[in-house]
Write a protein that holds these residues in place. Structure first.
Motif, PDB file in Angstrom:
ATOM      1  N   GLU A  23       0.790  -1.072   0.101  1.00  0.00           N
ATOM      2  CA  GLU A  23       0.150  -0.140   0.022  1.00  0.00           C
ATOM      3  C   GLU A  23       1.161   1.325  -0.161  1.00  0.00           C
ATOM      4  O   GLU A  23       0.401   2.259  -0.708  1.00  0.00           O
ATOM      5  N   PHE A  24       1.805   1.395   0.938  1.00  0.00           N
ATOM      6  CA  PHE A  24       3.022   2.421   0.828  1.00  0.00           C
ATOM      7  C   PHE A  24       3.458   2.572  -0.562  1.00  0.00           C
ATOM      8  O   PHE A  24       3.520   3.846  -1.068  1.00  0.00           O
ATOM      9  N   ALA A  25       3.713   1.483  -1.273  1.00  0.00           N
ATOM     10  CA  ALA A  25       4.470   1.696  -2.774  1.00  0.00           C
ATOM     11  C   ALA A  25       3.384   2.033  -3.700  1.00  0.00           C
ATOM     12  O   ALA A  25       3.642   3.048  -4.497  1.00  0.00           O
ATOM     13  N   ALA A  73       0.688   3.926  -3.259  1.00  0.00           N
ATOM     14  CA  ALA A  73       0.344   5.140  -2.730  1.00  0.00           C
ATOM     15  C   ALA A  73       1.409   6.285  -3.473  1.00  0.00           C
ATOM     16  O   ALA A  73       0.918   7.445  -3.746  1.00  0.00           O
ATOM     17  N   ARG A  74       2.444   5.884  -3.878  1.00  0.00           N
ATOM     18  CA  ARG A  74       3.595   6.612  -4.282  1.00  0.00           C
ATOM     19  C   ARG A  74       3.681   6.342  -5.779  1.00  0.00           C
ATOM     20  O   ARG A  74       4.819   6.678  -6.319  1.00  0.00           O
ATOM     21  N   ALA A  75       3.345   5.399  -6.163  1.00  0.00           N
ATOM     22  CA  ALA A  75       3.150   4.996  -7.550  1.00  0.00           C
ATOM     23  C   ALA A  75       4.774   4.242  -7.872  1.00  0.00           C
ATOM     24  O   ALA A  75       5.115   4.379  -9.000  1.00  0.00           O
ATOM     25  N   TRP A  76       5.087   3.492  -6.824  1.00  0.00           N
ATOM     26  CA  TRP A  76       6.457   2.953  -7.074  1.00  0.00           C
ATOM     27  C   TRP A  76       6.375   1.517  -7.561  1.00  0.00           C
ATOM     28  O   TRP A  76       7.608   0.746  -7.864  1.00  0.00           O
ATOM     29  N   GLN A  77       5.425   0.733  -7.809  1.00  0.00           N
ATOM     30  CA  GLN A  77       5.358  -0.378  -8.124  1.00  0.00           C
ATOM     31  C   GLN A  77       6.005  -0.699  -9.215  1.00  0.00           C
ATOM     32  O   GLN A  77       6.661  -1.883  -9.568  1.00  0.00           O
ATOM     33  N   TYR A 137       8.866   0.211 -10.102  1.00  0.00           N
ATOM     34  CA  TYR A 137      10.233   0.008  -9.735  1.00  0.00           C
ATOM     35  C   TYR A 137      10.512  -1.162  -8.782  1.00  0.00           C
ATOM     36  O   TYR A 137      11.608  -1.544  -8.673  1.00  0.00           O
ATOM     37  N   HIS A 138       9.358  -1.913  -8.411  1.00  0.00           N
ATOM     38  CA  HIS A 138       9.289  -2.973  -7.640  1.00  0.00           C
ATOM     39  C   HIS A 138       9.730  -4.208  -8.394  1.00  0.00           C
ATOM     40  O   HIS A 138       9.022  -5.156  -8.012  1.00  0.00           O
TER      41      HIS A 138
END
Length: 115
Positions: A20-22, A24-28, A30-31
């Motif tokens: 959820e943290f990722a 909310a910051r649109a980091w998926q 990069y993961h």
């Protein structure tokens, strides 16, 4: 938010919070496994750095210094966060994987005096 006072989070809850943290910051994007493994390695190296020049005796007392204890705790959390995210992305149940690994090690390295 965490599980509340006096309650410990479980692995799935922590993985959900990290996702959820990722999100909310649109980091998926990069993961990816590669990026998560790289980040895990960097964070593990930052943990090593704290202990690098300590004697074995000093390393055993590292948590007695509040500032160093805080740094160690933060780096352990960073390592665990990236490991849990990697497991989530790869579909690995980390507790089952560890349980199976201990079973294999017990067979591979039996305790002295045991078959």
């Amino acid at each position: 938010m965490g599980p509340g006072p006096g309650r410990k989070p479980d692995v799935a809850a922590l993985q959900r919070r990290l996702a959820e943290f990722a999100a909310a910051r649109a980091w998926q994007p990069y993961h990816t496994p590669k990026n998560l493994v790289s980040a895990l390695s960097v964070e593990a190296s930052e943990l090593v750095e704290i202990f690098q020049w300590l004697t074995p005796e000093e390393s055993a007392r590292v948590m007695s210094d509040p500032e160093t204890a805080h740094r160690v705790t933060d780096e352990v959390a960073d390592v665990l966060a990236y490991l849990l995210q990697l497991c989530e992305v790869l579909g690995i149940d980390p507790l089952s994987a560890l349980d199976a690994k201990i079973d294999r090690n017990e067979r591979r390295f039996p305790a002295p005096g045991r078959p």
